[in-house]
Design an enzyme around this catalytic site. Structure first.
Site, PDB file in Angstrom:
ATOM      1  N   THR A 174      42.447  33.834  69.733  1.00  0.00           N
ATOM      2  CA  THR A 174      42.499  32.110  69.701  1.00  0.00           C
ATOM      3  C   THR A 174      42.362  31.806  67.986  1.00  0.00           C
ATOM      4  O   THR A 174      43.862  31.068  67.955  1.00  0.00           O
ATOM      5  CB  THR A 174      41.844  31.486  70.704  1.00  0.00           C
ATOM      6  OG1 THR A 174      42.066  32.168  71.864  1.00  0.00           O
ATOM      7  CG2 THR A 174      42.353  29.987  70.794  1.00  0.00           C
ATOM      8  N   GLY A 217      48.215   1.568  49.904  1.00  0.00           N
ATOM      9  CA  GLY A 217      46.856   1.903  50.456  1.00  0.00           C
ATOM     10  C   GLY A 217      47.558   2.103  48.724  1.00  0.00           C
ATOM     11  O   GLY A 217      48.122   2.220  48.236  1.00  0.00           O
ATOM     12  N   ALA A 218      46.046   1.767  47.977  1.00  0.00           N
ATOM     13  CA  ALA A 218      45.538   1.820  46.287  1.00  0.00           C
ATOM     14  C   ALA A 218      46.471   3.030  46.536  1.00  0.00           C
ATOM     15  O   ALA A 218      47.042   3.352  45.709  1.00  0.00           O
ATOM     16  CB  ALA A 218      44.168   1.572  46.191  1.00  0.00           C
ATOM     17  N   ASP A 219      45.500   3.856  47.447  1.00  0.00           N
ATOM     18  CA  ASP A 219      45.964   5.584  46.655  1.00  0.00           C
ATOM     19  C   ASP A 219      46.712   5.690  46.164  1.00  0.00           C
ATOM     20  O   ASP A 219      47.728   6.735  45.755  1.00  0.00           O
ATOM     21  CB  ASP A 219      45.226   6.512  47.185  1.00  0.00           C
ATOM     22  CG  ASP A 219      45.557   6.321  48.833  1.00  0.00           C
ATOM     23  OD1 ASP A 219      45.683   5.083  48.820  1.00  0.00           O
ATOM     24  OD2 ASP A 219      45.084   7.040  50.046  1.00  0.00           O
ATOM     25  N   ARG A 220      48.204   5.072  47.590  1.00  0.00           N
ATOM     26  CA  ARG A 220      49.612   5.462  47.528  1.00  0.00           C
ATOM     27  C   ARG A 220      49.737   4.387  46.543  1.00  0.00           C
ATOM     28  O   ARG A 220      50.756   5.581  45.652  1.00  0.00           O
ATOM     29  CB  ARG A 220      50.058   5.253  48.482  1.00  0.00           C
ATOM     30  CG  ARG A 220      49.685   5.870  49.936  1.00  0.00           C
ATOM     31  CD  ARG A 220      49.939   5.455  51.458  1.00  0.00           C
ATOM     32  NE  ARG A 220      51.340   5.453  51.473  1.00  0.00           N
ATOM     33  CZ  ARG A 220      52.121   4.537  51.972  1.00  0.00           C
ATOM     34  NH1 ARG A 220      51.417   3.584  52.767  1.00  0.00           N
ATOM     35  NH2 ARG A 220      53.394   4.663  52.199  1.00  0.00           N
ATOM     36  N   THR A 272      43.270  12.747  54.510  1.00  0.00           N
ATOM     37  CA  THR A 272      42.567  12.234  55.935  1.00  0.00           C
ATOM     38  C   THR A 272      44.224  12.180  56.840  1.00  0.00           C
ATOM     39  O   THR A 272      44.086  12.352  57.649  1.00  0.00           O
ATOM     40  CB  THR A 272      41.735  10.852  56.208  1.00  0.00           C
ATOM     41  OG1 THR A 272      40.994  10.818  55.326  1.00  0.00           O
ATOM     42  CG2 THR A 272      41.466  10.151  57.415  1.00  0.00           C
ATOM     43  N   GLY A 288      37.945   7.436  49.115  1.00  0.00           N
ATOM     44  CA  GLY A 288      39.195   8.022  50.206  1.00  0.00           C
ATOM     45  C   GLY A 288      38.452   8.408  51.429  1.00  0.00           C
ATOM     46  O   GLY A 288      37.381   7.663  51.259  1.00  0.00           O
ATOM     47  N   ASN A 289      39.140   7.906  52.574  1.00  0.00           N
ATOM     48  CA  ASN A 289      37.822   8.094  54.035  1.00  0.00           C
ATOM     49  C   ASN A 289      37.507   9.189  53.857  1.00  0.00           C
ATOM     50  O   ASN A 289      36.095   9.038  54.947  1.00  0.00           O
ATOM     51  CB  ASN A 289      39.357   8.055  55.026  1.00  0.00           C
ATOM     52  CG  ASN A 289      40.066   6.635  55.212  1.00  0.00           C
ATOM     53  OD1 ASN A 289      39.668   5.613  55.358  1.00  0.00           O
ATOM     54  ND2 ASN A 289      41.285   6.332  54.859  1.00  0.00           N
TER      55      ASN A 289
END
Length: 254
Positions: free
Chosen positions: A184, A107-110, A132, A8-9
């Site tokens: 915050t 995408g290959a992962d998808r 990502t 992955g990225n």
């Protein structure tokens, strides 16, 4: 054993199967400058920690969203494992019709996730991958990959917020103490957690309106566990979905 590698990225997730059993799996940060030798050294060290060696791996498959690392992984397999590594890409037998204008853009992962989800469910399903980017990949009841939805990921959204807003601090992602933040940090956490949870529920609702209200929805990816508890539309989390899909694709292409 079969080595499966999901590049992955942000992270690389890989593991070793014996038959259908996942024996080991590991994650490390994706370094785009990694060489085949560096990848081989990292793999060897991890295998040795579990009492395995290169000789135990007799087959391998990789899916990569980082183009420059794909040839490094295949070179590593050729040099250290002594076999040709299978690569997820055009021409691979998936057993799934691709209803996409240009299937080479998927995408290959998808694609791997879609194959694994449909194999498990046996009907219409949606994969939500918290990586990502956050991707939504629907599969029809007939097992067709229908396309997808891509949204900016959680970490890159948080980075953009703190880079563009000088007074907002960088924070670790964690559950908000309440909806209305009294600090915050709590305000940012509430915005991130409830904001992305709301996005997931809204998009899944629209997809189910097209696919059917009973469509199963599976979440995966490194940050799924942070967001899914605050959603209403995710049926389950499977952190190993991509590795399972890689095993299935290897079986279909032997």
């Amino acid at each position: 054993m079969l080595l499966v590698v999901d590049v992955g990225n942000t992270q690389t997730h890989f593991g070793a199967f014996r038959g259908e059993q996942l024996l080991e799996h590991w994650r490390f940060a994706t370094v785009r400058q990694s060489t085949a030798d560096q990848l081989g050294a990292a793999l060897r060290n991890l295998l040795e920690l579990r009492g395995h060696g290169f000789g135990d791996l007799d087959a391998s498959i990789v899916s990569s969203t980082v183009p420059q690392l794909e040839p490094e992984w295949t070179a590593m397999a050729d040099r250290y494992l002594g076999h040709e590594m299978l690569v997820v890409g055009p021409g691979m037998k998936t057993g799934m019709a691709l209803r996409y204008d240009n299937p080479r853009e998927i995408g290959a992962d998808r694609l791997v996730n879609a194959v694994a989800a449909y194999d498990r469910v046996g009907g219409a399903c949606i994969v939500v991958d918290f990586g990502t980017a956050i991707t939504y990949d629907p599969v029809s009841a007939a097992g067709e990959y229908l396309g997808g939805i891509i949204a900016p990921g959680i970490e890159i959204s948080m980075e953009a917020l703190t880079e563009r807003a000088a007074k907002l601090p960088k924070i670790d992602l964690g559950p908000p103490r309440q909806l209305i933040g009294k600090t915050t940090v709590d305000a940012i956490r509430a915005g991130v957690i409830y904001g992305f949870a709301g996005q997931v529920d809204a998009i899944v609702a629209r997809l189910r309106a097209e696919l059917g209200e009973e469509t199963a929805t599976i979440a995966t990816g490194g940050l799924a566990s942070a967001i899914v508890p605050f959603t209403e539309s995710i049926d389950e989390i499977d952190d190993l979905l991509t590795l399972t899909g890689l095993r299935l694709l290897h079986e279909r292409n032997r």
